[in-house]
Design a protein around this motif. Structure first.
Motif, PDB file in Angstrom:
ATOM      1  N   UNK A  24      18.893   6.431 -11.951  1.00 22.59           N
ATOM      2  CA  UNK A  24      17.949   5.471 -11.939  1.00 22.59           C
ATOM      3  C   UNK A  24      17.181   5.565 -12.532  1.00 22.59           C
ATOM      4  N   UNK A  25      16.352   4.127 -13.395  1.00 19.40           N
ATOM      5  CA  UNK A  25      14.940   4.660 -13.980  1.00 19.40           C
ATOM      6  C   UNK A  25      13.932   4.166 -13.029  1.00 19.40           C
ATOM      7  N   UNK A  26      12.544   3.969 -12.516  1.00 19.25           N
ATOM      8  CA  UNK A  26      11.958   4.191 -11.835  1.00 19.25           C
ATOM      9  C   UNK A  26      10.384   3.986 -12.820  1.00 19.25           C
ATOM     10  N   UNK A  27       9.596   2.339 -12.478  1.00 26.95           N
ATOM     11  CA  UNK A  27       8.637   2.597 -13.231  1.00 26.95           C
ATOM     12  C   UNK A  27       7.646   2.136 -11.866  1.00 26.95           C
ATOM     13  N   UNK A  28       6.426   2.502 -12.342  1.00 25.99           N
ATOM     14  CA  UNK A  28       5.154   2.661 -11.809  1.00 25.99           C
ATOM     15  C   UNK A  28       4.247   1.563 -12.091  1.00 25.99           C
ATOM     16  N   UNK A  32       1.177  -1.768   0.145  1.00 22.41           N
ATOM     17  CA  UNK A  32       0.407   0.023   0.193  1.00 22.41           C
ATOM     18  C   UNK A  32       0.890   1.337   0.507  1.00 22.41           C
ATOM     19  N   UNK A  33       1.954   1.325   0.611  1.00 23.92           N
ATOM     20  CA  UNK A  33       3.104   2.402   0.619  1.00 23.92           C
ATOM     21  C   UNK A  33       3.717   1.895  -0.649  1.00 23.92           C
ATOM     22  N   UNK A  34       4.038   2.005  -1.154  1.00 21.55           N
ATOM     23  CA  UNK A  34       4.999   1.355  -2.413  1.00 21.55           C
ATOM     24  C   UNK A  34       5.428   2.992  -3.119  1.00 21.55           C
ATOM     25  N   UNK A  35       4.493   3.010  -3.354  1.00 21.53           N
ATOM     26  CA  UNK A  35       4.913   4.758  -4.063  1.00 21.53           C
ATOM     27  C   UNK A  35       5.572   5.505  -3.379  1.00 21.53           C
ATOM     28  N   UNK A  36       4.217   6.001  -2.103  1.00 19.37           N
ATOM     29  CA  UNK A  36       4.619   6.730  -1.135  1.00 19.37           C
ATOM     30  C   UNK A  36       6.605   6.780  -0.475  1.00 19.37           C
ATOM     31  N   UNK A  37       6.587   5.250  -0.470  1.00 16.29           N
ATOM     32  CA  UNK A  37       8.077   5.149   0.033  1.00 16.29           C
ATOM     33  C   UNK A  37       8.775   5.666  -1.482  1.00 16.29           C
ATOM     34  N   UNK A  38       8.838   5.206  -2.509  1.00 11.21           N
ATOM     35  CA  UNK A  38       9.512   5.525  -3.445  1.00 11.21           C
ATOM     36  C   UNK A  38       9.514   7.001  -3.582  1.00 11.21           C
ATOM     37  N   UNK A  39       8.559   7.446  -3.361  1.00 12.51           N
ATOM     38  CA  UNK A  39       8.417   9.342  -3.868  1.00 12.51           C
ATOM     39  C   UNK A  39       9.526  10.030  -2.853  1.00 12.51           C
ATOM     40  N   UNK A  40       9.665   9.015  -1.525  1.00 14.29           N
ATOM     41  CA  UNK A  40      10.510   9.875  -0.708  1.00 14.29           C
ATOM     42  C   UNK A  40      12.099  10.229  -0.651  1.00 14.29           C
ATOM     43  N   UNK A  93       8.828  13.733  -8.132  1.00 15.82           N
ATOM     44  CA  UNK A  93       8.094  13.845  -7.283  1.00 15.82           C
ATOM     45  C   UNK A  93       6.681  13.110  -8.076  1.00 15.82           C
ATOM     46  N   UNK A  94       6.486  11.250  -8.127  1.00 14.28           N
ATOM     47  CA  UNK A  94       5.561  10.402  -8.586  1.00 14.28           C
ATOM     48  C   UNK A  94       4.857  10.028  -7.434  1.00 14.28           C
ATOM     49  N   UNK A  95       4.173  10.799  -6.542  1.00 12.21           N
ATOM     50  CA  UNK A  95       3.459  10.607  -5.991  1.00 12.21           C
ATOM     51  C   UNK A  95       1.585  10.430  -6.436  1.00 12.21           C
TER      52      UNK A  95
END
Length: 482
Positions: A63-67, A25-33, A38-40
């Motif tokens: 890095x490259x981040x995939x959502x 549930x917090x995967x995107x929020x933690x990665x964003x931090x 800003x990927x929230x």
């Protein structure tokens, strides 16, 4: 099911690139931090370039981040994949930073377990994930992909629907038990349908023999007297010096096993101790293991360098009943070789099929399929030392099994657990068919049918059949008084 957010390295260590996966549930929020962008509120299925920073603001890596947003991800949860450089230090620093912000290290198989629990795949598909990863040849890959795509699951679901219809018809009769002569299910039709379902279940179960062999490697035993060149042949087939070769009789005291691929299929070659009478206790143990290897093998290569006598022929034919026997006349490079292929093959064929014509020694005869009870031996003349004839022998080994062409749409059972469940379903369905012949009451037949459905459910991990499901099926297919 745990609802926390997990992280782990999803790729093997030591590569140029590494992928770290977060899910929860917090995967995107933690990665964003810890990400420089800003990927929230980023769109799903998109990639973003930036930097991962530690708590002091220092850059760990570009890095490259995939959502991936739930439910459209592998696990069915919010997921993030971080593609970074494969340095062990970089991976360790990113994982430590993620854990400091609220993730925990994923347990083995937890991503796939979450995918199963979130309904992204059933249990048989989850098992196929490991098979896809472990595949080392085309056949293994295609069988695993077929199962992962759900072809096996779809087949089982179709059978389940037919069985549920049978059960519903019988349950319906119980609701009108006060009308003794009332039958909603024609017993002849039920019997025919039950027989057809049973045939399909047995067909799936029968595919396990081929599927399991192709998945784990088809066992091929190399047997013969001492010093006929078995170990040299093993080395030739593996294209490497795997076994010790010596002119001394009885060099091989234990079985030596290794694999190689022929035409996209993995074969497990088993070199065995030479068969002869001996008083040496250790050598005798090796000979006993050689005989055991024959029992486990699907194909037996009988290596000879001289004309076998009638007793030896009869003994080998007796030991290899139901297997594919190929006679390998070795040492063709030596003028002193005493093997006469024409005579040997004629003798062997006559021992099994007296009316069979003697195949030409220059071509490979047609060999029965993997399910044959009897096999007509073929004979291949080779020199294991010079590698002459090895290609022809490899083709004879492959052709002897008459293996089916496997595609990613074929349903082949490769899992022992699945095979056991299918056989259990067959046993229960046999009881149903017998009960129909004996005109047993509807309640007894319904209970046995439920057992069949539950047996199939264990393969995919579905819940056991419930009264509510039967009731829903009745109302969805039948109209009673509107």
């Amino acid at each position: 099911m745990k609802k926390d957010t997990i992280s782990a390295l999803a790729t093997p260590t030591g590569g140029a690139i590494a992928v770290i996966r977060l899910s929860g549930p917090d995967a995107i929020a933690i990665a964003n931090s810890i990400f420089s962008q800003d990927i929230a509120n980023a769109k799903p299925n998109a990639i973003h370039y930036g930097e991962i920073k530690d708590d002091k603001g220092n850059t760990i890596d570009d890095v490259i981040v995939s959502i991936y947003r739930a439910p459209h991800s592998y696990t069915g949860e919010d997921c993030v994949e971080i593609s970074c450089h494969g340095s062990a230090y970089i991976v360790q620093q990113i994982l430590m930073t993620l854990e400091a912000h609220g993730t925990r290290q994923a347990e083995p198989g937890e991503y796939t377990r979450r995918a199963y629990l979130n309904g992204k795949m059933d249990l048989s598909q989850a098992e196929a994930v490991a098979d896809v990863i472990a595949a080392t040849n085309r056949a293994q890959h295609d069988m695993a992909i077929s199962q992962l795509k759900g072809h096996f699951s779809n087949e089982l679901n179709r059978l389940r629907e037919k069985l549920l219809k049978l059960t519903s018809l019988l349950e319906l009769e119980l609701d009108f038990s006060d009308h003794e002569d009332l039958e909603f299910a024609d017993r002849t039709e039920l019997k025919d349908l039950a027989n057809n379902i049973d045939k399909r279940i047995l067909h799936l179960a029968d595919s396990f023999k081929t599927g399991n062999a192709m998945k784990n490697g088809i066992p091929v035993a190399i047997v013969g007297k001492t010093n006929v060149g078995k170990s040299t042949l093993l080395n030739a087939l593996l294209h490497e010096d795997r076994a010790i070769v010596s002119d001394i009789h009885g060099t091989t005291r234990d079985i030596i096993e290794d694999t190689t691929t022929i035409n996209g299929i993995t074969f497990r070659f088993i070199d065995t101790a030479g068969l002869r009478k001996t008083k040496n206790t250790i050598e005798q143990i090796g000979i006993n293991r050689a005989l055991s290897a024959i029992d486990r093998a699907l194909v037996v290569l009988w290596v000879i360098d001289a004309e076998p006598n009638e007793s030896e022929i009869n003994d080998m034919l007796s030991r290899t009943k139901g297997k594919h026997l190929i006679v390998v006349a070795n040492k063709s490079d030596l003028s002193s070789t005493k093997v006469n292929p024409s005579v040997s093959l004629k003798t062997l064929n006559t021992s099994i099929h007296p009316l069979s014509p003697t195949p030409s020694t220059t071509s490979t005869p047609s060999i029965p399929s993997i399910k044959s009870i009897k096999s007509i031996p073929s004979i291949i003349s080779i020199s294991a030392k010079t590698r002459d004839g090895i290609t022809a022998l490899e083709e004879a080994i492959y052709n002897s099994l008459n293996l089916p062409e496997i595609s990613t749409s074929d349903v082949v059972v490769t899992n022992a657990r699945h095979h056991a469940a299918l056989m259990q379903a067959h046993d229960h369905l046999t009881t149903v068919i017998t009960g129909l012949k004996q005109s047993l009451p509807a309640d007894l037949l319904a209970e046995d049918l439920k057992s069949v459905i539950n047996d199939l459910a264990t393969i995919t991990g579905q819940q056991r059949i419930t009264p509510q499901e039967t009731l829903n099926n009745i109302f969805s297919h039948f109209c009673i008084g509107k």
